[in-house]
Design an enzyme around this catalytic site. Structure first.
Site, PDB file in Angstrom:
ATOM      1  N   LYS A 173       0.959  -1.082   0.037  1.00 19.95           N
ATOM      2  CA  LYS A 173       0.269  -0.118   0.203  1.00 19.95           C
ATOM      3  C   LYS A 173       0.857   1.400   0.043  1.00 19.95           C
ATOM      4  O   LYS A 173       1.787   1.117   0.797  1.00 19.95           O
ATOM      5  CB  LYS A 173      -0.845   0.041   1.088  1.00 19.95           C
ATOM      6  CG  LYS A 173      -1.940  -1.333   1.249  1.00 19.95           C
ATOM      7  CD  LYS A 173      -2.719  -1.219   2.595  1.00 19.95           C
ATOM      8  CE  LYS A 173      -1.738  -1.754   3.488  1.00 19.95           C
ATOM      9  NZ  LYS A 173      -2.406  -2.066   4.811  1.00 19.95           N
ATOM     10  N   THR A 204      -8.578   8.854   8.653  1.00 20.76           N
ATOM     11  CA  THR A 204      -8.108   7.462   7.948  1.00 20.76           C
ATOM     12  C   THR A 204      -7.680   6.478   9.202  1.00 20.76           C
ATOM     13  O   THR A 204      -6.997   5.425   8.933  1.00 20.76           O
ATOM     14  CB  THR A 204      -6.779   7.983   7.384  1.00 20.76           C
ATOM     15  OG1 THR A 204      -5.835   8.632   8.197  1.00 20.76           O
ATOM     16  CG2 THR A 204      -6.909   8.950   6.269  1.00 20.76           C
ATOM     17  N   GLY A 206      -8.098   3.088  10.635  1.00 19.29           N
ATOM     18  CA  GLY A 206      -8.446   1.686  10.195  1.00 19.29           C
ATOM     19  C   GLY A 206      -8.563   1.528   8.616  1.00 19.29           C
ATOM     20  O   GLY A 206      -9.436   0.597   8.072  1.00 19.29           O
ATOM     21  N   THR A 207      -7.947   2.246   7.965  1.00 20.66           N
ATOM     22  CA  THR A 207      -7.934   2.256   6.588  1.00 20.66           C
ATOM     23  C   THR A 207      -7.429   0.660   6.118  1.00 20.66           C
ATOM     24  O   THR A 207      -7.704   0.137   5.350  1.00 20.66           O
ATOM     25  CB  THR A 207      -7.092   3.450   5.570  1.00 20.66           C
ATOM     26  OG1 THR A 207      -5.931   3.372   6.436  1.00 20.66           O
ATOM     27  CG2 THR A 207      -7.943   4.501   5.858  1.00 20.66           C
ATOM     28  N   GLY A 208      -6.476   0.384   6.733  1.00 18.71           N
ATOM     29  CA  GLY A 208      -5.594  -0.808   6.404  1.00 18.71           C
ATOM     30  C   GLY A 208      -6.605  -2.162   6.523  1.00 18.71           C
ATOM     31  O   GLY A 208      -6.598  -3.058   5.926  1.00 18.71           O
ATOM     32  N   CYS A 209      -7.126  -2.059   7.990  1.00 18.98           N
ATOM     33  CA  CYS A 209      -8.116  -2.956   8.172  1.00 18.98           C
ATOM     34  C   CYS A 209      -9.480  -3.284   7.442  1.00 18.98           C
ATOM     35  O   CYS A 209      -9.828  -4.122   6.735  1.00 18.98           O
ATOM     36  CB  CYS A 209      -8.594  -2.715   9.575  1.00 18.98           C
ATOM     37  SG  CYS A 209      -7.521  -2.417  10.936  1.00 18.98           S
TER      38      CYS A 209
HETATM   39  N1  LIG Z   1      -5.785  10.042   2.170  1.00 16.14           N
HETATM   40  C1  LIG Z   1      -5.948   9.047   1.427  1.00 16.14           C
HETATM   41  N2  LIG Z   1      -6.716   9.009   0.175  1.00 16.14           N
HETATM   42  C2  LIG Z   1      -6.840   8.100  -0.657  1.00 16.14           C
HETATM   43  N3  LIG Z   1      -6.427   6.752  -0.126  1.00 16.14           N
HETATM   44  C3  LIG Z   1      -5.938   6.662   1.013  1.00 16.14           C
HETATM   45  C4  LIG Z   1      -5.303   7.487   1.781  1.00 16.14           C
HETATM   46  N4  LIG Z   1      -4.789   7.113   2.787  1.00 16.14           N
HETATM   47  C5  LIG Z   1      -4.655   5.861   2.474  1.00 16.14           C
HETATM   48  N5  LIG Z   1      -5.109   5.410   1.287  1.00 16.14           N
HETATM   49  C6  LIG Z   1      -5.443   4.304   0.792  1.00 16.14           C
HETATM   50  O1  LIG Z   1      -6.159   3.435   1.857  1.00 16.14           O
HETATM   51  C7  LIG Z   1      -5.715   1.940   1.848  1.00 16.14           C
HETATM   52  C8  LIG Z   1      -4.973   1.704   3.196  1.00 16.14           C
HETATM   53  O2  LIG Z   1      -3.803   2.321   3.371  1.00 16.14           O
HETATM   54  P1  LIG Z   1      -2.831   2.491   4.273  1.00 16.14           P
HETATM   55  O3  LIG Z   1      -1.404   2.591   4.002  1.00 16.14           O
HETATM   56  O4  LIG Z   1      -3.347   3.963   4.889  1.00 16.14           O
HETATM   57  O5  LIG Z   1      -2.920   1.328   5.331  1.00 16.14           O
HETATM   58  P2  LIG Z   1      -2.471   1.171   7.056  1.00 16.14           P
HETATM   59  O6  LIG Z   1      -1.449   2.420   7.254  1.00 16.14           O
HETATM   60  O7  LIG Z   1      -2.245  -0.156   7.016  1.00 16.14           O
HETATM   61  O8  LIG Z   1      -3.950   1.708   7.672  1.00 16.14           O
HETATM   62  P3  LIG Z   1      -4.130   1.446   9.355  1.00 16.14           P
HETATM   63  O9  LIG Z   1      -2.923   0.977  10.011  1.00 16.14           O
HETATM   64  O10 LIG Z   1      -4.625   2.986   9.993  1.00 16.14           O
HETATM   65  O11 LIG Z   1      -5.197   0.654   9.387  1.00 16.14           O
HETATM   66  C9  LIG Z   1      -4.724   2.019   0.736  1.00 16.14           C
HETATM   67  O12 LIG Z   1      -5.323   1.596  -0.517  1.00 16.14           O
HETATM   68  C10 LIG Z   1      -3.996   3.374   0.710  1.00 16.14           C
HETATM   69  O13 LIG Z   1      -3.643   3.697  -0.824  1.00 16.14           O
HETATM   70  C1  LIG Z   2      -6.938  -3.469  17.059  1.00 18.63           C
HETATM   71  C2  LIG Z   2      -6.401  -2.746  15.975  1.00 18.63           C
HETATM   72  N1  LIG Z   2      -5.909  -3.498  14.837  1.00 18.63           N
HETATM   73  C3  LIG Z   2      -5.247  -2.833  13.634  1.00 18.63           C
HETATM   74  C4  LIG Z   2      -5.112  -1.429  13.930  1.00 18.63           C
HETATM   75  C5  LIG Z   2      -4.178  -0.629  13.046  1.00 18.63           C
HETATM   76  O1  LIG Z   2      -4.976   0.243  12.305  1.00 18.63           O
HETATM   77  C6  LIG Z   2      -5.541  -0.961  15.153  1.00 18.63           C
HETATM   78  N2  LIG Z   2      -5.259   0.568  15.303  1.00 18.63           N
HETATM   79  N3  LIG Z   2      -5.875  -1.552  16.151  1.00 18.63           N
END
Ligand SMILES: Nc1ncnc2c1ncn2[C@@H]1O[C@H](COP(=O)(O)OP(=O)(O)OP(=O)(O)O)[C@@H](O)[C@H]1O
Ligand SMILES: Cc1ncc(CO)c(N)n1
Length: 270
Positions: A173, A204, A206-209
């Site tokens: 990502k 943003t 929980g975007t990754g989850c």
């Molecule tokens: N500001 C943004 N605008 C559009 N897309 C975004 C933005 N921030 C993240 N993304 C997209 O959201 C998805 C999740 O990516 P991100 O890299 O933020 O995950 P993460 O760091 O694992 O998230 P978290 O740990 O908060 O759950 C990816 O597809 C990324 O490209």
């Molecule tokens: C419980 C939990 N899982 C994943 C993340 C990563 O976003 C978070 N902040 N908390």
């Protein structure tokens, strides 16, 4: 109805972890089940404390689900400790689920460690090899590969290195880079850029989850890996676009905007 199981930590604030996963499953039309690995006291601003669940209870949860219910796809999130990593790996080996989405959660947005240092090796050796797709963000990929990732060429190299750990595919990502959040998908042969446009918001959490759970839901419904990833990217983009300004820190994404649109509900508070 197709089903998906999340094996992850609980976020009391509701924006990430198990709570985000179950909402993303529901919004993407699959029946969600959960195995809780750790309970975090968390809100949009910070993680205050973490209580790991006893590995025996984690194993029991996994067995209780698989011994009775159909599981079309599994999503793995926060695993917290090396003991938990080993327990989840062993329990899953017993059932050999075919579709496993691994979000290698390591650090929260506020900088709190959600995976202990000595669990990283266990994750690489025992969980990554059973994953159909691994979805690291840039810092997580740097930890997994031991190399800085500064350019799109570095992203390609990181995907190749992570693939050698034994997973079937990788989605790296790009959200943590400045500029457009393009993600890179690698299936072992070809690279595909899954392009995005940066949405200017602090919400943003929980975007990754959410992204990884949407991928699992799409796989459960029969999508190919590339299709599952593309559709999940659309889903997370809409969820960020309509994210919710709740709390005083990073607010949650909005999993239900699309559903409300589809149902054409008037007076929705979303
Ligand atoms: N500001 C943004 N605008 C559009 N897309 C975004 C933005 N921030 C993240 N993304 C997209 O959201 C998805 C999740 O990516 P991100 O890299 O933020 O995950 P993460 O760091 O694992 O998230 P978290 O740990 O908060 O759950 C990816 O597809 C990324 O490209
Ligand atoms: C419980 C939990 N899982 C994943 C993340 C990563 O976003 C978070 N902040 N908390």
């Amino acid at each position: 109805m197709k089903t998906a199981l999340t094996i992850a930590g609980s976020d009391s604030g509701g924006g990430a972890g198990i709570q985000a996963d179950l909402k993303a499953f529901a919004a993407n039309g699959v029946f969600g089940m959960s195995v809780i690995t750790a309970v975090t006291a968390q809100n949009t601003q910070e993680v205050r404390s973490v209580q790991n669940i006893d590995p025996a209870i984690i194993r029991d949860q996994i067995e209780a689900v698989f011994d009775d219910l159909p599981v079309d796809a599994v999503k793995i999130g926060m695993l917290s400790s090396a003991d938990i990593v080993r327990t989840v790996a062993e329990a899953l080996k017993k059932y050999s689920p075919e579709l496993v989405v691994l979000d290698p959660v390591m650090v929260s947005k506020g900088g709190h460690h959600l995976l202990e240092q000595d669990a990283i090796q266990a994750l690489k050796e025992q969980i990554i090899p059973i994953a159909s797709i691994v979805t690291p963000n840039i810092p997580e990929a740097e930890v997994l590969t031991g190399k800085r990732i500064l350019t799109q060429e570095d992203m390609k190299e990181a995907c190749i290195t992570i693939k050698t750990l034994g997973c079937r595919t990788v989605l790296l990502k790009g959200g943590h880079f400045d500029g457009p959040p393009h993600d890179l998908f690698f299936d072992g042969e070809e690279f595909h850029w899954i392009e995005g446009e940066r949405i200017i918001t602090k919400n943003t959490h929980g975007t990754g989850c959410t992204l990884s759970s949407a991928i699992a839901a799409n796989l459960a419904k029969g999508a190919s890996m590339l299709e599952a990833v593309k559709q999940a990217k659309q889903f997370i983009t809409i969820a960020i676009l309509h994210s919710l300004s709740l709390g005083h820190g990073h607010g949650p994404t909005n999993h239900f905007y699309e559903l409300y649109q589809k149902a054409n509900l008037k007076n929705s508070r979303y």
